[in-house]
Design a protein around this motif. Structure first.
Motif, mmCIF file in Angstrom:
data_model
loop_
_atom_site.group_PDB
_atom_site.id
_atom_site.type_symbol
_atom_site.label_atom_id
_atom_site.label_comp_id
_atom_site.label_asym_id
_atom_site.label_seq_id
_atom_site.Cartn_x
_atom_site.Cartn_y
_atom_site.Cartn_z
ATOM 1 N N VAL A 1 0.859 -1.177 0.000
ATOM 2 C CA VAL A 1 0.000 0.000 0.000
ATOM 3 C C VAL A 1 0.897 1.230 0.000
ATOM 4 O O VAL A 1 1.672 1.441 0.923
ATOM 5 C CB VAL A 1 -0.923 0.034 1.231
ATOM 6 N N ASN A 2 0.793 2.016 -1.051
ATOM 7 C CA ASN A 2 1.539 3.268 -1.135
ATOM 8 C C ASN A 2 0.656 4.372 -0.591
ATOM 9 O O ASN A 2 -0.276 4.815 -1.246
ATOM 10 C CB ASN A 2 1.944 3.548 -2.588
ATOM 11 N N LYS A 3 0.944 4.808 0.640
ATOM 12 C CA LYS A 3 0.083 5.798 1.281
ATOM 13 C C LYS A 3 0.048 7.118 0.510
ATOM 14 O O LYS A 3 -0.888 7.900 0.631
ATOM 15 C CB LYS A 3 0.550 6.052 2.720
ATOM 16 N N GLY A 4 1.088 7.377 -0.265
ATOM 17 C CA GLY A 4 1.121 8.601 -1.045
ATOM 18 C C GLY A 4 0.339 8.519 -2.337
ATOM 19 O O GLY A 4 0.166 9.530 -3.024
ATOM 20 N N ARG A 5 -0.153 7.337 -2.671
ATOM 21 C CA ARG A 5 -0.926 7.146 -3.910
ATOM 22 C C ARG A 5 -2.116 6.244 -3.620
ATOM 23 O O ARG A 5 -2.333 5.231 -4.278
ATOM 24 C CB ARG A 5 -0.040 6.521 -5.006
ATOM 25 N N LEU A 6 -2.905 6.613 -2.644
ATOM 26 C CA LEU A 6 -4.029 5.787 -2.221
ATOM 27 C C LEU A 6 -5.108 5.689 -3.293
ATOM 28 O O LEU A 6 -5.385 6.657 -3.998
ATOM 29 C CB LEU A 6 -4.665 6.365 -0.962
ATOM 30 N N THR A 7 -5.727 4.532 -3.375
ATOM 31 C CA THR A 7 -6.940 4.363 -4.166
ATOM 32 C C THR A 7 -8.094 4.111 -3.200
ATOM 33 O O THR A 7 -7.889 3.835 -2.013
ATOM 34 C CB THR A 7 -6.821 3.173 -5.125
ATOM 35 N N GLU A 8 -9.325 4.177 -3.701
ATOM 36 C CA GLU A 8 -10.472 3.923 -2.835
ATOM 37 C C GLU A 8 -10.476 2.493 -2.309
ATOM 38 O O GLU A 8 -11.001 2.225 -1.224
ATOM 39 C CB GLU A 8 -11.770 4.220 -3.579
ATOM 40 N N ASP A 9 -9.881 1.558 -3.067
ATOM 41 C CA ASP A 9 -9.802 0.176 -2.597
ATOM 42 C C ASP A 9 -8.874 0.040 -1.401
ATOM 43 O O ASP A 9 -8.880 -1.002 -0.728
ATOM 44 C CB ASP A 9 -9.317 -0.747 -3.722
ATOM 45 N N GLU A 10 -8.082 1.045 -1.131
ATOM 46 C CA GLU A 10 -7.134 0.988 -0.013
ATOM 47 C C GLU A 10 -7.638 1.766 1.201
ATOM 48 O O GLU A 10 -6.869 2.183 2.056
ATOM 49 C CB GLU A 10 -5.769 1.491 -0.474
ATOM 50 N N LEU A 11 -8.964 1.928 1.244
ATOM 51 C CA LEU A 11 -9.621 2.550 2.387
ATOM 52 C C LEU A 11 -10.618 1.559 2.999
ATOM 53 O O LEU A 11 -11.196 0.736 2.293
ATOM 54 C CB LEU A 11 -10.365 3.817 1.959
ATOM 55 N N ALA A 12 -10.777 1.648 4.314
ATOM 56 C CA ALA A 12 -11.730 0.803 5.022
ATOM 57 C C ALA A 12 -12.566 1.675 5.947
ATOM 58 O O ALA A 12 -12.210 2.817 6.249
ATOM 59 C CB ALA A 12 -11.001 -0.282 5.812
ATOM 60 N N VAL A 13 -13.691 1.124 6.417
ATOM 61 C CA VAL A 13 -14.619 1.863 7.277
ATOM 62 C C VAL A 13 -14.734 1.127 8.611
ATOM 63 O O VAL A 13 -15.112 -0.051 8.655
ATOM 64 C CB VAL A 13 -16.008 1.985 6.623
ATOM 65 N N ILE A 14 -14.410 1.829 9.710
ATOM 66 C CA ILE A 14 -14.458 1.247 11.057
ATOM 67 C C ILE A 14 -15.574 1.917 11.844
ATOM 68 O O ILE A 14 -15.605 3.138 11.969
ATOM 69 C CB ILE A 14 -13.128 1.459 11.810
ATOM 70 N N THR A 15 -16.463 1.105 12.405
ATOM 71 C CA THR A 15 -17.573 1.658 13.176
ATOM 72 C C THR A 15 -17.388 1.509 14.678
ATOM 73 O O THR A 15 -18.124 2.121 15.458
ATOM 74 C CB THR A 15 -18.891 0.978 12.784
ATOM 75 N N GLY A 16 -16.447 0.696 15.106
ATOM 76 C CA GLY A 16 -16.240 0.493 16.535
ATOM 77 C C GLY A 16 -15.314 -0.666 16.788
ATOM 78 O O GLY A 16 -14.562 -1.087 15.912
ATOM 79 N N VAL A 17 -15.388 -1.219 18.008
ATOM 80 C CA VAL A 17 -14.535 -2.324 18.438
ATOM 81 C C VAL A 17 -15.421 -3.503 18.830
ATOM 82 O O VAL A 17 -16.508 -3.329 19.395
ATOM 83 C CB VAL A 17 -13.660 -1.898 19.638
ATOM 84 N N ARG A 18 -14.960 -4.709 18.519
ATOM 85 C CA ARG A 18 -15.672 -5.911 18.933
ATOM 86 C C ARG A 18 -15.866 -5.921 20.447
ATOM 87 O O ARG A 18 -15.005 -5.445 21.195
ATOM 88 C CB ARG A 18 -14.879 -7.162 18.536
ATOM 89 N N PRO A 19 -16.960 -6.476 20.953
ATOM 90 C CA PRO A 19 -17.179 -6.521 22.406
ATOM 91 C C PRO A 19 -16.050 -7.200 23.171
ATOM 92 O O PRO A 19 -15.743 -6.814 24.296
ATOM 93 C CB PRO A 19 -18.491 -7.310 22.542
ATOM 94 N N ASP A 20 -15.405 -8.199 22.538
ATOM 95 C CA ASP A 20 -14.304 -8.887 23.221
ATOM 96 C C ASP A 20 -12.960 -8.201 23.005
ATOM 97 O O ASP A 20 -11.936 -8.646 23.519
ATOM 98 C CB ASP A 20 -14.212 -10.354 22.771
#
Length: 483
Positions: free
Chosen positions: A292-311
């Motif tokens: 993953v080249n952080k300086g040349r990001l594509t949309e496929d190299e993004l993720a969505v986090i909504t929180g943390v697992r209960p455990d």
């Protein structure tokens, strides 16, 4: 050293399988094993069953074939129930280390790597490029430690410097940490090494992310401004050379079964920003599976986090319709969990006006340090004290806990009206985590990169390896001091 020891250390089972011996290695192994026994750990006369840690030995200058390396075959070759964490005690004489560091110091002055400058056994043909980049970033010692890891075929090393008795030791891991322990009083020296080993294996990885529904419709994703802002931020930090080159392990050593034992590469950092419409963090994906080249990001190299697992074993992730949806960065849990003890604010401007959002808008992590900062604009927060004496590695529960606690004490974040817009902490041996608040008229991360440009936040290529502090100088700036 009670106050400098973590309160979450556990009792472990330790085995010892020496591969080679010298008077120094014999004494060191005996000293460390005695400390395990003294502190109530189980030292096995012969490794069997479940083994947490396996100690082995090596001497500088000899290369170990991967087929013989316990890092790869301990479970099978010793008939164990689990694959233990292998630590190699490596003996190097002071003259050898001095000569190696002097040589590396000379060749690292060259901007372009020359394979003739790295005539070391046990390396792949492309290893010289990685050794050169690592040395240019972290100095000759970091390049030397990468060489040692390649030659011993082991990630975790305790490099013991001395003739018949140790003078000092460097404890090394995958991300390049190398805290130094001085051998003043030998019993305290061996206790310190033992505690570093126990620290490393007493925490757990928190990368078992879980998918939650519903997926984000493509039409919603395309309407968001945050994904494009993440790509712009990657470009901006790339221009400022914030992210170090990704280390591709196969460039260092040629091992057919490498991918079964370790990720093909490890990332050079990550960053994330809050998206009010999704009530979630948009973050970079992990670099462990694909470059993953952080300086040349594509949309496929993004993720969505909504929180943390209960455990607590990983983050909760929403997929986006029509996207590749690789898992988020290994630091995903800490990126979202640090918001829990902090206040939320109601946005009064922009597309998210009226939304209740975390006080921390954007978060940036990289394998860098901070040389100095302007305390009128930037706040530094400390980790709990044990993390400076006994650092932990990335993607672990312990690191997430430390980061959350550090930022929970931030005056600038706990008081949204505090004029300081940037807060950071240093992870010894690992890097920096930087947070920015919401500032009207600014794009995500803009506050951070502008602070880098105007000198309010001076980034350093070297990462502190232990205790540190910042002192006020005569010009009103806070200057790094390593202890």
């Amino acid at each position: 050293m009670g106050s400098s020891v973590h309160d979450w250390l556990r009792k472990i089972r330790v085995g010892y399988v020496p591969r080679v011996t010298t008077p120094l290695l014999e004494g060191a192994a005996r000293g460390v094993l005695e400390q395990f026994v003294k502190k109530g750990h189980v030292v096995l006369s012969a490794p069997h069953g479940e083994v947490d840690v396996l100690l082995t030995t090596a001497v500088y200058g000899e290369t170990i074939n991967w087929r013989d390396a316990l890092f790869f075959n301990a479970k099978r070759s010793l008939g164990l129930q689990t694959q233990p964490t292998v630590f190699t005690l490596l003996h190097i004489r002071p003259s050898q280390l001095n000569d190696l560091l002097a040589h590396l110091g000379r060749v690292l002055n060259k901007e372009t790597a020359d394979p003739a400058d790295y005539p070391f056994a046990g390396l792949s043909p492309r290893a010289f490029t990685t050794l050169h980049e690592q040395g240019r970033r972290g100095g000759p010692l970091l390049a030397a430690l990468r060489l040692f890891q390649c030659q011993t075929m082991c990630v975790r090393l305790m490099v013991l410097v001395g003739e018949d008795y140790p003078l000092e030791a460097y404890t090394c891991d995958l991300v390049g940490a190398h805290p130094r322990t001085v051998a003043g009083q030998l019993e305290a020296f061996y206790e310190d090494l033992m505690l570093r080993i126990v620290t490393a294996v007493s925490t757990r990885e928190i990368t078992a992310h879980e998918r939650v529904t519903p997926d984000i419709p493509q039409v919603v994703w395309k309407a968001l401004s945050t994904p494009a802002a993440m790509q712009v931020a990657g470009l901006e930090f790339g221009k400022r050379q914030f992210f170090t080159d990704m280390v591709v392990v196969s460039n260092l050593v040629a091992v057919p079964m490498l991918n079964h034992a370790i990720s093909r590469q490890y990332s050079e950092g990550c960053f994330a920003t809050w998206e009010p419409r999704l009530e979630a963090l948009i973050t970079t994906i992990t670099g462990s599976a694909r470059p993953v080249n952080k300086g040349r990001l594509t949309e496929d190299e993004l993720a969505v986090i909504t929180g943390v697992r209960p455990d607590g074993l990983g983050a909760r992730v929403r997929h986006v319709e029509g996207k590749r949806n690789d898992p988020p960065s290994s630091e995903a849990v800490e990126l979202v969990e640090m918001d829990a003890p902090l206040p939320r604010i109601t946005l009064s401007w922009g597309a998210g006006a009226g939304a209740l959002v975390p006080v921390a808008r954007s978060k940036l992590h990289g394998h860098r340090g901070v040389r100095s900062f302007d305390p009128q604009r930037v706040e530094h927060v400390y980790l709990p004290a044990p993390y400076y004496r006994y650092p932990v590695s990335c993607s672990t529960e312990a690191q997430a806990r430390a980061i959350c606690e550090a930022f929970s004490h931030s005056q600038a974040l706990q008081n949204p009206g505090d004029p300081r817009q940037i807060v950071f902490t240093i992870l010894p041996g690992h890097g920096v985590v930087i947070v920015e608040k919401w500032v009207e008229g600014k794009a995500p991360f803009q506050v951070i990169w502008e602070a880098m440009d105007d000198g309010s936040l001076m980034i350093d290529s070297r990462v502190p390896q232990g205790r540190l502090s910042y002192r006020l100088d005569g010009a009103g700036r806070m200057i790094l001091e390593e202890e």
